[in-house]
Design a protein around this motif. Sequence first.
Motif, PDB file in Angstrom:
ATOM      1  N   ARG A 444       0.857  -1.137  -0.100  1.00 18.44           N
ATOM      2  CA  ARG A 444       0.083   0.199   0.104  1.00 18.44           C
ATOM      3  C   ARG A 444       0.819   1.187  -0.125  1.00 18.44           C
ATOM      4  N   PHE A 445       1.913   1.402   0.781  1.00 12.90           N
ATOM      5  CA  PHE A 445       2.580   2.500   0.827  1.00 12.90           C
ATOM      6  C   PHE A 445       3.474   2.628  -0.344  1.00 12.90           C
ATOM      7  N   GLU A 446       3.775   1.543  -0.940  1.00 12.17           N
ATOM      8  CA  GLU A 446       4.536   1.666  -2.351  1.00 12.17           C
ATOM      9  C   GLU A 446       3.939   2.165  -3.257  1.00 12.17           C
ATOM     10  N   HIS A 447       2.367   1.863  -3.194  1.00 10.69           N
ATOM     11  CA  HIS A 447       1.456   2.481  -4.324  1.00 10.69           C
ATOM     12  C   HIS A 447       1.074   3.992  -4.076  1.00 10.69           C
ATOM     13  N   VAL A 448       1.303   4.173  -2.671  1.00  8.90           N
ATOM     14  CA  VAL A 448       0.883   5.652  -2.372  1.00  8.90           C
ATOM     15  C   VAL A 448       2.106   6.819  -2.964  1.00  8.90           C
ATOM     16  N   MET A 449       3.157   5.997  -2.467  1.00 10.29           N
ATOM     17  CA  MET A 449       4.504   6.616  -3.025  1.00 10.29           C
ATOM     18  C   MET A 449       4.561   7.006  -4.706  1.00 10.29           C
ATOM     19  N   GLU A 450       4.040   5.839  -5.104  1.00  7.23           N
ATOM     20  CA  GLU A 450       4.166   5.810  -6.779  1.00  7.23           C
ATOM     21  C   GLU A 450       3.331   7.069  -7.245  1.00  7.23           C
ATOM     22  N   THR A 451       2.039   7.283  -6.488  1.00  2.32           N
ATOM     23  CA  THR A 451       1.189   8.311  -6.980  1.00  2.32           C
ATOM     24  C   THR A 451       1.619   9.649  -6.499  1.00  2.32           C
ATOM     25  N   MET A 452       2.418   9.777  -5.317  1.00  4.98           N
ATOM     26  CA  MET A 452       2.741  11.154  -4.948  1.00  4.98           C
ATOM     27  C   MET A 452       4.021  11.637  -5.331  1.00  4.98           C
ATOM     28  N   THR A 453       4.629  10.864  -6.152  1.00  2.41           N
ATOM     29  CA  THR A 453       6.072  11.284  -6.725  1.00  2.41           C
ATOM     30  C   THR A 453       6.195  11.214  -8.202  1.00  2.41           C
ATOM     31  N   VAL A 454       7.238  11.963  -8.585  1.00  2.00           N
ATOM     32  CA  VAL A 454       7.586  11.988 -10.352  1.00  2.00           C
ATOM     33  C   VAL A 454       9.246  11.585 -10.240  1.00  2.00           C
ATOM     34  N   PRO A 455       9.670  10.806 -11.342  1.00  2.00           N
ATOM     35  CA  PRO A 455      10.958  10.568 -11.293  1.00  2.00           C
ATOM     36  C   PRO A 455      12.125  11.436 -10.898  1.00  2.00           C
ATOM     37  N   ASP A 456      11.892  12.956 -10.937  1.00  2.00           N
ATOM     38  CA  ASP A 456      12.644  13.658 -10.687  1.00  2.00           C
ATOM     39  C   ASP A 456      13.098  13.721  -9.221  1.00  2.00           C
ATOM     40  N   ASP A 457      11.937  13.423  -8.386  1.00  2.00           N
ATOM     41  CA  ASP A 457      12.031  13.300  -6.997  1.00  2.00           C
ATOM     42  C   ASP A 457      13.206  12.620  -6.383  1.00  2.00           C
ATOM     43  N   PHE A 458      13.597  11.695  -7.245  1.00  2.00           N
ATOM     44  CA  PHE A 458      14.512  10.525  -6.649  1.00  2.00           C
ATOM     45  C   PHE A 458      15.873  10.956  -7.089  1.00  2.00           C
ATOM     46  N   LEU A 459      16.063  12.177  -7.935  1.00  2.00           N
ATOM     47  CA  LEU A 459      17.610  12.794  -8.222  1.00  2.00           C
ATOM     48  C   LEU A 459      17.972  13.533  -7.152  1.00  2.00           C
ATOM     49  N   PRO A 460      19.005  13.134  -6.427  1.00  2.00           N
ATOM     50  CA  PRO A 460      19.563  14.265  -5.688  1.00  2.00           C
ATOM     51  C   PRO A 460      19.905  15.554  -6.367  1.00  2.00           C
ATOM     52  N   LYS A 461      19.612  16.749  -5.534  1.00  2.00           N
ATOM     53  CA  LYS A 461      20.023  17.991  -5.984  1.00  2.00           C
ATOM     54  C   LYS A 461      20.586  18.832  -5.200  1.00  2.00           C
ATOM     55  N   ILE A 462      21.600  19.515  -5.696  1.00  2.00           N
ATOM     56  CA  ILE A 462      22.531  20.428  -4.959  1.00  2.00           C
ATOM     57  C   ILE A 462      22.285  21.809  -5.315  1.00  2.00           C
ATOM     58  N   SER A 463      21.989  22.723  -4.459  1.00  2.00           N
ATOM     59  CA  SER A 463      21.867  24.152  -4.614  1.00  2.00           C
ATOM     60  C   SER A 463      23.352  24.923  -4.483  1.00  2.00           C
ATOM     61  N   ILE A 464      23.621  25.784  -5.433  1.00  2.00           N
ATOM     62  CA  ILE A 464      24.860  26.407  -5.163  1.00  2.00           C
ATOM     63  C   ILE A 464      24.790  27.942  -5.176  1.00  2.00           C
ATOM     64  N   ASP A 465      25.202  28.469  -4.049  1.00  2.00           N
ATOM     65  CA  ASP A 465      24.776  29.784  -3.846  1.00  2.00           C
ATOM     66  C   ASP A 465      25.673  30.800  -4.584  1.00  2.00           C
ATOM     67  N   TYR A 466      27.010  30.263  -5.213  1.00  2.00           N
ATOM     68  CA  TYR A 466      27.723  31.485  -5.979  1.00  2.00           C
ATOM     69  C   TYR A 466      28.928  30.575  -6.469  1.00  2.00           C
ATOM     70  N   HIS A 467      29.384  31.241  -7.658  1.00  2.00           N
ATOM     71  CA  HIS A 467      30.509  30.778  -8.408  1.00  2.00           C
ATOM     72  C   HIS A 467      31.659  31.595  -7.752  1.00  2.00           C
ATOM     73  N   LEU A 468      32.428  30.992  -6.961  1.00  2.00           N
ATOM     74  CA  LEU A 468      33.322  31.867  -6.147  1.00  2.00           C
ATOM     75  C   LEU A 468      34.865  31.476  -6.628  1.00  2.00           C
ATOM     76  N   ALA A 469      35.578  32.404  -7.182  1.00  2.00           N
ATOM     77  CA  ALA A 469      37.029  32.300  -7.441  1.00  2.00           C
ATOM     78  C   ALA A 469      37.944  32.168  -6.169  1.00  2.00           C
TER      79      ALA A 469
END
Length: 580
Positions: A444-469
């Motif tokens: 049941r939980f797997e089915h619920v997670m399938e309906t609540m998510t999209v493939p992009d949710d499972f790709l870790p993302k890193i937010s970068i504040d600044y390109h700093l030399a």
Amino acid sequence: MKKQWHLLKPDAPSVESLCAALKCHPVTASILVNRNICTPEEAIGFRDASLAHLRPPFDIKDMDVAVDRIVRAITDQEEILIFGDYDADGITGTAILLDFFNAADTEVTTYIPHRTKEGYSLQTHHIGEVASPNNIKLIITVDCGSASHDAIGLAQQEGIDVIVTDHHTVDQNLPPALAVVNPKRLDCAAGFETLSGVGVAFFLIIALRKQLRDGGFWKLRSEPNLARFCDLVALGTVADRVPLLGDNRILSKAGLDKINTTHRPGIRALVDACRIGDHPVNAEDIAFRLAPRINAAGRMAHAGMAVTLLTTKNPSEATETARELNRLNTQRKEIESGMLADALADIETDPGLLRKHSLVLHHDHWHGGVLGIVAARLCRRFHRPVILISTKDGRGRGSARSIPGVDLYEGLSACKEQLEQFGGHSMAAGLSIQPAQIDGFKERFEHVMETMTVPDDFLPKISIDYHLALEDITDELIDELESLNPFGEGNPEPVFITGPVDMVSAKIVGKHHRRMSVKATSAGESKPFNAIQFNIDPAETFKTHYDHVLFRLNWNYWKGKKTAQMIIEALSLPGDWGPN
């Protein structure tokens, strides 16, 4: 696991406005705008956050009812039972109320349930076995109670008033308590939804002190200075990983100042046991050093030990208790390693588990007090919601962790028919379940997670504040970055990107850390920059040239001196990871 990074692009006029108003570096202004702090007024309030800027506690729903009842209990010399949760948030909240009531010369008893023997929150047997036999007429919960309908109903029948102070998600079906002081209740519009449990408890004593003052109570005794409680508020707030913005930022910043300038015996002993060294204690120290040891009490023994540590005035007792918590934390780590090995073995046996939208595992020998830590590690490693369940002694107790954008509480709510009990919030939750229901719950939980998510949710993302030399890093810039502390949820420590870079030197320190000297490939004969990378695989091939480096900046304190240091988050070769 392949990751995506995203270089944030703050609004240029807002950055210019902040630079002019704060007279700060464009890097600092960009970071503030990246956190949606865009006007000079907001930026000054963020930078200069103080206790004077806290919002009125009486705005919280039921706060007036709770305070009226507690004042009556104090006036009539009733004994009050503080019923706290067994994690760092509940422990610090319990300690704050205990200290305050002691200052008010009020009869008070504390009770924290045993994590594995009793489970979470106030239950019916606590009314019959703890409250009624001791003639308790008022119970105040801390960091729990919002879902304790049966226990609070029984207390009501027994003539016992219950005041719930909590911050966990709650629906419109509130328990029959005299007061439910929970900023997340649907009919509370005060705007305190992100407070921790100890934060709610602190706002309670702010309101309580004022009402007692208005009634002349403090004329005959010393009125407590509530600023001295902020060290405990900071511990619980940071430990519970609530957003460090607004009131939470104010409380955490004031609390860290208090930790670093005063000497509550228990916190001082804990800092010494952690061997934090000669740098000022920061939010990261709380999250990864102090809080795990406080939590070790409830995970491995009984949380009452941690309450004793945080409230004792005896330095010797504090030292001994801190040493015991250190020992328990070491024991916890050993158990955690074994449970993680079990989970990874399950995945190796059935690789198809990682093709699912969730990871739900169970064993009959797992330690219930360590489930959440291992679930969090698996969640970070495989970037999907994780639920671990222990069926020890024929009872199913579980702990769950989620990823950004996937609401765990909502997912469990959709499976409530198969659960005995659950509670928590979007990123973390606990549950109880009959072992016979686990297989059906998994599906049941797997089915619920399938309906609540999209493939992009499972790709870790890193937010970068600044390109700093590297050549733009100065001592003044690092000082400005330090002024943005405390860092944590909602106010992450800034991450920078630079490259290409050459590694001038590198060596393993400890067992799993690498200390390096780094310089820009185009820098010629310029002086290299000190850097360190934590928790690396010593056997992994190390290159002398990388296309990109993701890093944080801070001061490294050593033997009374401080030097600038890069904390390496990731090193990339062509094709390793890139922008989304």
